[in-house]
Scaffold this active site. Structure first.
Site, PDB file in Angstrom:
ATOM      1  N   HIS A  73      60.325  40.396  67.471  1.00 25.38           N
ATOM      2  CA  HIS A  73      61.758  40.406  67.118  1.00 25.38           C
ATOM      3  C   HIS A  73      61.994  40.410  65.614  1.00 25.38           C
ATOM      4  CE1 HIS A  73      60.335  36.382  66.731  1.00 25.38           C
ATOM      5  NE2 HIS A  73      61.416  36.055  66.084  1.00 25.38           N
ATOM      6  N   ASP A  74      60.873  40.382  64.860  1.00 26.32           N
ATOM      7  CA  ASP A  74      61.009  40.367  63.391  1.00 26.32           C
ATOM      8  C   ASP A  74      60.650  41.706  62.767  1.00 26.32           C
ATOM      9  OD1 ASP A  74      59.693  36.996  63.098  1.00 26.32           O
ATOM     10  OD2 ASP A  74      61.764  37.717  63.196  1.00 26.32           O
ATOM     11  N   ASP A  77      56.766  28.476  65.673  1.00 27.11           N
ATOM     12  CA  ASP A  77      57.404  29.221  64.596  1.00 27.11           C
ATOM     13  C   ASP A  77      56.893  28.770  63.227  1.00 27.11           C
ATOM     14  OD1 ASP A  77      59.610  31.100  63.971  1.00 27.11           O
ATOM     15  OD2 ASP A  77      60.396  29.377  62.894  1.00 27.11           O
ATOM     16  N   GLU A 122      52.556  31.002  64.982  1.00 29.84           N
ATOM     17  CA  GLU A 122      52.911  32.103  64.104  1.00 29.84           C
ATOM     18  C   GLU A 122      52.449  31.706  62.715  1.00 29.84           C
ATOM     19  OE1 GLU A 122      56.774  32.541  62.589  1.00 29.84           O
ATOM     20  OE2 GLU A 122      56.736  34.704  62.637  1.00 29.84           O
ATOM     21  N   ASP A 150      59.543  28.515  72.524  1.00 23.73           N
ATOM     22  CA  ASP A 150      59.413  28.818  71.104  1.00 23.73           C
ATOM     23  C   ASP A 150      59.733  27.521  70.338  1.00 23.73           C
ATOM     24  OD1 ASP A 150      60.126  31.897  69.390  1.00 23.73           O
ATOM     25  OD2 ASP A 150      59.410  29.995  68.550  1.00 23.73           O
ATOM     26  N   ASP A 153      71.385  36.124  78.664  1.00 22.84           N
ATOM     27  CA  ASP A 153      71.410  34.720  79.074  1.00 22.84           C
ATOM     28  C   ASP A 153      70.294  34.417  80.079  1.00 22.84           C
ATOM     29  OD1 ASP A 153      74.350  35.981  80.453  1.00 22.84           O
ATOM     30  OD2 ASP A 153      72.498  35.698  81.604  1.00 22.84           O
ATOM     31  N   ASN A 163      76.775  37.624  82.747  1.00 24.53           N
ATOM     32  CA  ASN A 163      78.187  37.228  82.944  1.00 24.53           C
ATOM     33  C   ASN A 163      79.158  38.039  82.092  1.00 24.53           C
ATOM     34  OD1 ASN A 163      77.511  36.245  80.460  1.00 24.53           O
ATOM     35  ND2 ASN A 163      78.338  34.174  80.793  1.00 24.53           N
ATOM     36  N   ASP A 168      79.594  38.653  78.927  1.00 23.67           N
ATOM     37  CA  ASP A 168      80.141  38.282  77.608  1.00 23.67           C
ATOM     38  C   ASP A 168      79.417  39.015  76.477  1.00 23.67           C
ATOM     39  OD1 ASP A 168      78.421  35.030  77.199  1.00 23.67           O
ATOM     40  OD2 ASP A 168      77.677  37.072  77.530  1.00 23.67           O
ATOM     41  N   ASP A 194      72.417  40.442  80.199  1.00 19.32           N
ATOM     42  CA  ASP A 194      73.634  39.628  80.206  1.00 19.32           C
ATOM     43  C   ASP A 194      74.181  39.581  81.619  1.00 19.32           C
ATOM     44  OD1 ASP A 194      77.042  40.403  79.132  1.00 19.32           O
ATOM     45  OD2 ASP A 194      76.159  38.513  79.877  1.00 19.32           O
TER      46      ASP A 194
HETATM   47  O1  TEU Z   1      59.467  34.286  61.282  1.00 20.49           O
HETATM   48  C1  TEU Z   1      58.914  33.948  60.036  1.00 20.49           C
HETATM   49  C2  TEU Z   1      58.447  35.197  59.443  1.00 20.49           C
HETATM   50  O2  TEU Z   1      57.316  35.288  59.022  1.00 20.49           O
HETATM   51  C3  TEU Z   1      59.366  36.371  59.415  1.00 20.49           C
HETATM   52  O3  TEU Z   1      60.663  35.956  59.746  1.00 20.49           O
HETATM   53  C4  TEU Z   1      59.390  36.843  57.963  1.00 20.49           C
HETATM   54  O4  TEU Z   1      59.028  35.782  57.141  1.00 20.49           O
HETATM   55  C5  TEU Z   1      60.786  37.168  57.574  1.00 20.49           C
HETATM   56  O5  TEU Z   1      61.249  38.143  58.452  1.00 20.49           O
HETATM   57  C6  TEU Z   1      60.780  37.631  56.120  1.00 20.49           C
HETATM   58  O6  TEU Z   1      60.045  38.838  56.028  1.00 20.49           O
HETATM   59  C7  TEU Z   1      59.842  33.199  62.106  1.00 20.49           C
HETATM   60  C8  TEU Z   1      60.684  33.793  63.218  1.00 20.49           C
HETATM   61  O7  TEU Z   1      59.885  34.724  63.965  1.00 20.49           O
HETATM   62  C9  TEU Z   1      61.871  34.474  62.575  1.00 20.49           C
HETATM   63  O8  TEU Z   1      62.655  35.161  63.548  1.00 20.49           O
HETATM   64  C10 TEU Z   1      62.698  33.413  61.874  1.00 20.49           C
HETATM   65  O9  TEU Z   1      63.754  34.050  61.177  1.00 20.49           O
HETATM   66  C11 TEU Z   1      61.852  32.621  60.877  1.00 20.49           C
HETATM   67  O10 TEU Z   1      60.581  32.226  61.371  1.00 20.49           O
HETATM   68  C12 TEU Z   1      62.569  31.321  60.517  1.00 20.49           C
HETATM   69  O11 TEU Z   1      62.591  30.493  61.665  1.00 20.49           O
HETATM   70 CA    CA Z   2      75.896  36.396  78.903  1.00 24.87          CA
END
Ligand code: TEU
Ligand code: CA
Length: 555
Positions: free
Chosen positions: A330-331, A199, A259, A98, A29, A23, A25, A21
């Site tokens: 991130h998932d 995605d 993905e 993405d 960013d 700035n 907040d 970050d």
């Molecule tokens: O993820 C889809 C996905 O397979 C995972 O999000 C999983 O289905 C979900 O966590 C349920 O277990 C992509 C992105 O990586 C995710 O961050 C988004 O939330 C999702 O698509 C919808 O765009």
């Molecule tokens: Ca920021």
């Protein structure tokens, strides 16, 4: 095996909200990313995949886009993004966008128009169905809980949303939708991006009749009805059309990674083979959850099962296809905590995963903080949780009678927010991520797990990542070399060789938390890397070693 720049690249995934970050907040960013480009260059990464930074109401942290040609205001401006592209390219670092086109935000202009009336020109940009017996058109479940259908009073019809109800699915059968997407993609290609992470791109083609799903099959695939969209009838036609209309049309070689949760090896081959003119690579996540488990199940993650799946792709994915190598994104919760919740072998496990990523065939993907050995945090209350999936799941558990503290424990077991806590740059308050109040809590262990302190420790996770990335960059055998597994009958210790042009590397990995005997004696081999200092006649818990077996190794 064709050589391509993206096969020789290390990809680093940035979750912009939590990266840096600039700035104050409390929200990461674009200028914050620019500030860290030298850090990324020094780490040795070649490509950045940045999670969505386009205009969005942030219901799903940007995976719900309301304007495909505008930068989300809290991340910065289009000028900032153009500066990021310039500064990254100045350092020889490429940037992937993405691409989220299975769905938009319900605040996108297209959907606002589409929901106005049944004869609106944008009506068929989305998937609208009449009620059946006064209820949802079929039994499909949404990934974030509940039905995949939301009733709209204005036109008294349901619209499909495989994710949150604020993420209506686009109707890819509509050629106008496909053309809008291709035009948008070309807009960003013309800006200078180098490719796309796509995605849930395998979800874009649904079976036209939208039949009811089999709940048993749905449980295996993750969502009821998934068998009718995870590999739909027009998927290859759409991907080939997208390739021919966008990234595959000119002289510049873009990279595309889809993905594609649920695609197996054979369907992934059809999606990525270099003869198919579809995608470059796909993510398959079979190794990220142990069979029969989902992320929130309370179970010890077994690296042996994960690696067995990964090695199957090494052997069966043929020389016309190229794997992706990843343990975090991130998932998902942090892999070290899934394997060892006691935090006893965190750095050994983080380094072992780095050895796997940097010595196998495929493009390694490193998620922000993985190079530090960042771990899960602990959510003391649901007030600390931000992820729409976790919040919906918690509410569903409590509504079904689960005690709040038990439901919170389940959320702590698998929340995506574990991977979304702010990047830990320093031991200071704010972890060097922000001078303000962070949008999500910082992991308390930032006082000892952070880039600044690890940079000063020779065998820190950070410095070992640098060392292994440099080893891969210097030795083509680790990228393009033949893969041979040795002693495959041994489930606890994995051994394999990589050979190219007379150079052979040997890797041995103890995938367990116990000492194990060596199934293969590396006598006469030169040890190039280990996550342990001394060398015993047994392998220590999660010990990972890389040797030069023959030929020469460059540092
Ligand atoms: O993820 C889809 C996905 O397979 C995972 O999000 C999983 O289905 C979900 O966590 C349920 O277990 C992509 C992105 O990586 C995710 O961050 C988004 O939330 C999702 O698509 C919808 O765009
Ligand atoms: Ca920021």
């Amino acid at each position: 095996m064709k050589k391509n720049w993206w096969k020789e690249s290390i990809v680093y995934q940035i979750y912009p909200k939590s990266f840096n970050d600039s700035n104050g907040d409390g929200i990461g960013d674009i200028r914050g990313i620019i500030e860290k480009l030298d850090y990324l260059k020094e780490l040795g990464v070649n490509v950045l995949w940045i999670s969505p930074m386009l205009e969005s109401p942030q219901d799903d942290n940007g995976y719900d886009i309301s304007d495909y040609r505008r930068i989300y205001k809290d991340y910065g401006t289009m000028q900032d993004y153009e500066e990021l592209l310039f500064q990254a390219h100045e350092r020889g670092i490429k940037v992937l966008m993405d691409l989220v086109v299975n769905h938009t935000s319900d605040e996108h202009q297209w959907f606002l128009e589409s929901k106005k009336s049944k004869d609106n020109p944008y009506r068929d940009y989305y998937i609208w169905k009449n009620p059946v017996n006064g209820k949802e058109p079929n039994n499909w479940g949404g990934a974030f809980g509940g039905s995949a259908w939301e009733y709209d009073n204005e036109t008294q019809m349901y619209y499909l949303h495989l994710f949150s109800k604020k993420q209506p699915d686009l109707n890819w059968e509509n050629e106008k939708v496909r053309q809008e997407v291709y035009d948008m993609m070309k807009f960003w290609c013309d800006k200078g991006i180098d490719g796309f992470r796509m995605d849930v791109i395998n979800f874009i083609s649904k079976w036209p009749s939208l039949p009811d799903g089999d709940p048993v099959v749905g449980k295996t695939l993750g969502f009821c009805g998934a068998e009718f969209y995870f590999y739909g009838p027009c998927l290859h036609a759409y991907l080939h059309e997208m390739n021919r209309n966008c990234f595959g049309r000119g002289d510049k070689e873009y990279v595309t990674v889809g993905e594609c949760g649920g695609l197996g090896i054979e369907t992934a081959k059809l999606t990525t083979a270099d003869t198919r003119q579809e995608l470059s690579m796909v993510f398959n996540f079979d190794h990220l959850d142990n069979p029969g488990h989902m992320r929130f199940d309370e179970y010890q993650y077994d690296l042996r099962k994960a690696v067995k799946t990964i090695l199957k792709w090494q052997v069966e994915y043929t020389n016309h296809c190229w794997p992706t190598l990843l343990f975090e994104n991130h998932d998902n919760p942090r892999v070290t905590s899934k394997v060892d919740p006691t935090d006893t072998y965190t750095s050994e496990i983080a380094k072992l995963c780095a050895v796997l990523e940097m010595t196998l065939k495929g493009s390694p993907f490193v998620y922000q903080g993985q190079e530090l050995g960042m771990t899960n945090t602990h959510f003391d209350s649901m007030d600390d949780v931000r992820d729409v999936e976790s919040i919906n799941f918690y509410n569903k558990l409590v509504a079904k009678g689960k005690k709040p503290e038990k439901a919170l424990r389940i959320i702590n077991g698998g929340s995506r927010d574990h991977g979304r806590t702010p990047m830990q740059w320093t031991a200071e308050p704010g972890a060097g991520f922000t001078d303000g109040t962070p949008w999500i809590g910082i992991n308390k262990n930032a006082v000892r797990v952070n880039a600044a302190d690890e940079a000063k420790v020779p065998d820190s996770v950070l410095n070992d990542f640098k060392r292994l990335i440099a080893l891969r960059h210097a030795n083509p055998a680790l990228v393009y070399g033949d893969f041979t597994q040795l002693c495959p009958e041994n489930k606890n210790v994995v051994c394999y060789k990589r050979t190219l042009d007379g150079n052979t590397f040997f890797v041995e990995l103890n995938l367990t938390g116990e000492r194990q005997n060596r199934p293969y004696d590396p006598v006469g081999f030169q040890r190039l890397y280990s996550n342990y200092h001394d060398h015993r006649d047994v392998l220590m818990p999660f010990e990972a070693n890389v040797y030069l077996a023959e030929g020469e190794a460059k540092a």
